[in-house]
Write an enzyme that holds these catalytic residues in place. Structure first.
Site, mmCIF file in Angstrom:
data_model
loop_
_atom_site.group_PDB
_atom_site.id
_atom_site.type_symbol
_atom_site.label_atom_id
_atom_site.label_comp_id
_atom_site.label_asym_id
_atom_site.label_seq_id
_atom_site.Cartn_x
_atom_site.Cartn_y
_atom_site.Cartn_z
ATOM 1 N N GLU A 148 0.800 -1.213 0.058
ATOM 2 C CA GLU A 148 -0.058 -0.107 0.030
ATOM 3 C C GLU A 148 0.767 1.200 0.096
ATOM 4 O O GLU A 148 1.909 1.224 0.818
ATOM 5 C CB GLU A 148 -0.747 -0.001 1.335
ATOM 6 C CG GLU A 148 -1.814 0.983 1.560
ATOM 7 C CD GLU A 148 -2.775 1.171 0.169
ATOM 8 O OE1 GLU A 148 -3.401 0.142 0.065
ATOM 9 O OE2 GLU A 148 -2.764 2.219 -0.262
ATOM 10 N N LEU A 150 -0.570 4.464 0.399
ATOM 11 C CA LEU A 150 -1.134 5.822 0.543
ATOM 12 C C LEU A 150 -0.331 6.577 1.660
ATOM 13 O O LEU A 150 0.172 6.073 2.565
ATOM 14 C CB LEU A 150 -2.604 5.376 1.301
ATOM 15 C CG LEU A 150 -2.645 4.457 2.512
ATOM 16 C CD1 LEU A 150 -2.610 5.463 3.913
ATOM 17 C CD2 LEU A 150 -4.051 3.895 2.731
ATOM 18 N N PHE A 253 8.966 16.814 -2.264
ATOM 19 C CA PHE A 253 9.644 15.871 -1.051
ATOM 20 C C PHE A 253 11.139 16.581 -1.244
ATOM 21 O O PHE A 253 11.954 15.931 -0.892
ATOM 22 C CB PHE A 253 9.691 14.625 -1.400
ATOM 23 C CG PHE A 253 8.364 13.730 -0.619
ATOM 24 C CD1 PHE A 253 7.459 14.042 -1.075
ATOM 25 C CD2 PHE A 253 8.923 13.061 0.507
ATOM 26 C CE1 PHE A 253 6.115 13.455 -0.253
ATOM 27 C CE2 PHE A 253 8.095 12.411 1.297
ATOM 28 C CZ PHE A 253 6.634 12.548 1.094
ATOM 29 N N GLY A 257 13.522 21.048 6.277
ATOM 30 C CA GLY A 257 13.118 21.536 7.511
ATOM 31 C C GLY A 257 13.420 20.669 8.564
ATOM 32 O O GLY A 257 14.597 19.867 8.637
ATOM 33 N N CYS A 264 5.910 5.461 9.360
ATOM 34 C CA CYS A 264 6.205 4.641 8.197
ATOM 35 C C CYS A 264 7.643 4.993 7.898
ATOM 36 O O CYS A 264 8.510 4.189 7.946
ATOM 37 C CB CYS A 264 5.407 5.082 6.912
ATOM 38 S SG CYS A 264 3.722 4.480 7.529
ATOM 39 N N LYS A 267 10.443 4.092 10.730
ATOM 40 C CA LYS A 267 10.507 2.633 11.092
ATOM 41 C C LYS A 267 11.060 1.734 9.669
ATOM 42 O O LYS A 267 11.658 0.643 9.771
ATOM 43 C CB LYS A 267 9.268 2.082 11.847
ATOM 44 C CG LYS A 267 8.161 2.209 11.118
ATOM 45 C CD LYS A 267 7.810 0.622 10.893
ATOM 46 C CE LYS A 267 6.351 0.774 10.253
ATOM 47 N NZ LYS A 267 5.798 -0.329 9.308
ATOM 48 N N LYS A 327 2.819 15.700 10.598
ATOM 49 C CA LYS A 327 2.778 16.429 9.287
ATOM 50 C C LYS A 327 1.417 17.064 9.268
ATOM 51 O O LYS A 327 0.542 16.488 9.961
ATOM 52 C CB LYS A 327 2.955 15.327 8.203
ATOM 53 C CG LYS A 327 1.978 14.518 7.815
ATOM 54 C CD LYS A 327 2.262 13.902 6.447
ATOM 55 C CE LYS A 327 0.799 13.018 6.033
ATOM 56 N NZ LYS A 327 1.220 12.448 4.550
ATOM 57 N N ARG A 334 3.319 9.709 15.953
ATOM 58 C CA ARG A 334 4.096 8.871 16.151
ATOM 59 C C ARG A 334 5.372 9.497 15.486
ATOM 60 O O ARG A 334 5.540 9.812 14.330
ATOM 61 C CB ARG A 334 3.721 7.781 15.278
ATOM 62 C CG ARG A 334 2.707 6.654 15.951
ATOM 63 C CD ARG A 334 2.317 5.524 15.079
ATOM 64 N NE ARG A 334 1.555 5.861 13.798
ATOM 65 C CZ ARG A 334 1.215 5.138 12.859
ATOM 66 N NH1 ARG A 334 1.634 3.889 13.165
ATOM 67 N NH2 ARG A 334 0.452 5.626 11.723
HETATM 68 C C1 UGA Z 1 4.700 7.885 3.799
HETATM 69 C C2 UGA Z 1 4.961 7.557 2.304
HETATM 70 O O1 UGA Z 1 4.767 8.817 1.609
HETATM 71 C C3 UGA Z 1 3.384 6.635 1.466
HETATM 72 O O2 UGA Z 1 3.648 6.613 0.230
HETATM 73 C C4 UGA Z 1 3.497 5.070 2.123
HETATM 74 O O3 UGA Z 1 2.281 4.583 1.828
HETATM 75 C C5 UGA Z 1 3.354 5.688 3.955
HETATM 76 O O4 UGA Z 1 4.460 6.475 4.302
HETATM 77 C C6 UGA Z 1 3.450 4.391 4.351
HETATM 78 O O5 UGA Z 1 4.269 3.651 4.478
HETATM 79 O O6 UGA Z 1 2.422 3.943 4.891
HETATM 80 P P1 UGA Z 1 2.984 9.158 5.330
HETATM 81 O O7 UGA Z 1 3.861 8.542 6.284
HETATM 82 O O8 UGA Z 1 1.669 9.305 5.398
HETATM 83 O O9 UGA Z 1 3.314 8.500 3.888
HETATM 84 O O10 UGA Z 1 3.878 10.884 5.234
HETATM 85 P P2 UGA Z 1 4.623 11.690 4.011
HETATM 86 O O11 UGA Z 1 3.836 12.473 3.511
HETATM 87 O O12 UGA Z 1 5.580 10.598 3.173
HETATM 88 O O13 UGA Z 1 5.481 12.566 4.996
HETATM 89 C C7 UGA Z 1 6.715 11.788 5.851
HETATM 90 C C8 UGA Z 1 7.268 12.737 6.755
HETATM 91 O O14 UGA Z 1 8.076 13.737 5.835
HETATM 92 C C9 UGA Z 1 6.553 13.843 7.447
HETATM 93 O O15 UGA Z 1 6.995 14.166 8.629
HETATM 94 C C10 UGA Z 1 6.776 15.319 6.595
HETATM 95 O O16 UGA Z 1 6.782 16.316 7.270
HETATM 96 C C11 UGA Z 1 8.131 15.096 5.982
HETATM 97 N N1 UGA Z 1 8.420 15.672 4.836
HETATM 98 C C12 UGA Z 1 7.845 15.324 3.639
HETATM 99 C C13 UGA Z 1 9.432 16.571 4.734
HETATM 100 O O17 UGA Z 1 10.305 16.620 5.774
HETATM 101 N N2 UGA Z 1 9.743 17.352 3.566
HETATM 102 C C14 UGA Z 1 9.049 16.999 2.422
HETATM 103 O O18 UGA Z 1 9.609 17.450 1.206
HETATM 104 C C15 UGA Z 1 8.043 15.872 2.313
#
Ligand code: UGA
Length: 437
Positions: A148, A150, A253, A257, A264, A267, A327, A334
């Site tokens: 997945e 998402l 991405f 910051g 996800c 870990k 986020k 978590r």
């Molecule tokens: C992430 C992946 O993006 C999904 O594709 C995946 O399915 C999911 O993990 C999972 O394994 O279930 P998610 O944990 O919801 O999704 O969060 P992200 O949107 O990937 O963001 C992760 C972290 O990166 C956040 O703390 C966000 O603030 C940080 N981030 C994101 C940055 O510091 N800079 C960026 O440019 C983008």
């Protein structure tokens, strides 16, 4: 089709509701009775935009039912296992207790020829091991692995309009049957042109961790550039814009910051390293250790910056932290970088007040000693330093003039490069950000 979903956490609850939306008859099962009660009432047990509406719709039509009794899945042709695989408490590897338990319990309830589909993120090799176990107990049943992708905050749209579908299946006729079953489940998505990749089990398992590792690496890359910008007097936001115009690199991405957190990315990269070591291929992903280290250094840097702007007088300083979720558009704390920084500043003696539009209850459960304030203006009142650590839209839209009338000192640390530096400095604020002069 008759479908079951085992494990109604983030992934499972969204998957169950979305499969019901696609027209299937879905039964969802979870051991947590409170969670099941909430879902039965059409309420998401966590904040996810659009999920309450979807749950209300699909529980209302009767397409989705939920239960704590695994025996209720017996009529399903396809079973999705969506239980969690958190980091082990005694190391970096994934804890597979819930996956193993779900599979061994489920085997008792399978109809003849049922297809079991793993969706949990697992160490490569798990699917084959489970397939072998299942074949011994139920030779008529089939196993597929269907990772997945998402994102929290976009979970419903990511499930109903995914970038791609990945099936990990066995070789030969068994794999063809499993593929046909999944094609039936996802017929509407395939008809919409969603790409589908059919692979063997290890490839499908690796796709998931490879994708998350790439995303984590991309974030840590730009944060490493932020460190360089800090050392050399550059501006990482400009740098990201400039390299992002190269379509091979891309701007997404690349937001420098406080780095990544959540349930996800952190870990998954640790578990991937641990599994690679077991396979004798640790060197191939040793760089993920560096990705992790860069990521956690950002938090320490933010704490140092806060200490610096407070002139070293942290003891009893009033610090307001905007954001507790890992986020925006999520109430998930978590491994939240924002909450981690807030807790570290409190440990140093600061009086930390945390605001978040959705995550206060979860944050309080994890860090009960911090002060929490649900009203944004009340949270700003009297602050010696303002730290914006999760880029919720309402923080981006803060009026620096108005905010300036509430705080004690016009000092803002932009932990997500989310504010307009020119607007805040024009309003008389000392503006500091990671990776920018
Ligand atoms: C992430 C992946 O993006 C999904 O594709 C995946 O399915 C999911 O993990 C999972 O394994 O279930 P998610 O944990 O919801 O999704 O969060 P992200 O949107 O990937 O963001 C992760 C972290 O990166 C956040 O703390 C966000 O603030 C940080 N981030 C994101 C940055 O510091 N800079 C960026 O440019 C983008």
């Amino acid at each position: 089709m008759q479908i079951s979903v085992i494990g109604l956490g983030y992934l499972g609850a969204v998957h169950a509701a979305s499969m019901a939306k696609l027209g299937h008859d879905v039964v969802g099962v979870d051991v947590d009775a409170d969670r099941v009660d909430a879902l039965a009432a059409g309420k998401a047990p966590f904040f996810e935009p659009g999920l309450d509406e979807l749950l209300t719709e699909v529980t209302g039509t009767g397409r989705l039912t939920v239960s704590t009794d695994l025996a209720d899945v017996a009529a399903a042709q396809v079973h999705f296992v969506c239980v969690g695989t958190p980091q082990r408490t005694d190391g970096q590897a994934a804890d597979l207790t819930a996956v193993d338990a779900a599979f061994s319990d489920l085997v008792e309830h399978l109809a003849h020829g049922a297809v079991v589909v793993g969706k949990s993120t697992v160490p490569v090799g798990t699917a084959q091991r489970l397939a072998d176990q299942m074949a011994a107990a139920r030779p008529d049943a089939l196993l597929a692995w269907n990772p997945e992708f998402l994102r929290e905050g976009f979970a419903v749209q990511d499930t109903l309009r995914p970038d791609r579908l990945v099936y990990g299946v066995a070789d030969g006729a068994a794999g063809e049957r499993a593929t046909a079953a999944l094609d039936g489940v996802y017929a509407a998505l395939l008809a919409d042109g969603v790409p589908r990749i059919v692979a063997d089990y290890p490839t499908a398992e690796l796709v998931k961790v490879a994708a998350n590792s790439f995303l984590a690496t991309k974030i840590s890359f730009i944060n490493a550039m932020a460190e360089l910008c800090e050392a050399a007097g550059g501006d990482v936001a400009r740098l990201a814009d400039a390299i992002g115009y190269d379509a091979r690199i891309g701007r997404r991405f690349l937001n420098a910051g406080l780095g990544f957190g959540g349930g996800c990315l952190p870990k998954d990269i640790r578990a991937f390293r641990a599994r690679a070591e077991e396979l004798g291929a640790g060197d191939a992903v040793a760089f993920l250790g560096e990705v992790d280290a860069i990521n956690t250094r950002r938090r320490a840097r933010m704490v140092d910056l806060a200490v610096e702007v407070l002139g070293g007088m942290v003891e009893s300083a009033e610090v307001t932290v905007l954001g507790a979720a890992f986020k925006p558009d999520s109430d998930d704390v978590r491994d939240s970088p924002a909450l981690d920084v807030a807790a570290r500043l409190a440990e140093l003696g600061a009086v930390v007040t945390v605001h978040d539009p959705q995550a206060i209850d979860n944050a309080r459960a994890k860090q009960p000693h911090l002060h929490y304030e649900r009203d944004l203006e009340a949270a700003l009142a009297g602050a010696d330093a303002l730290l914006v650590l999760t880029e919720w839209e309402q923080y981006r839209e803060l009026d620096p003039e108005r905010a300036g009338t509430l705080v004690a000192q016009r000092t803002v640390l932009d932990g997500r490069n989310a504010l307009s530096r020119s607007a805040w400095t024009a309003a008389g604020w000392q503006y500091r950000a990671l990776g920018r002069r």
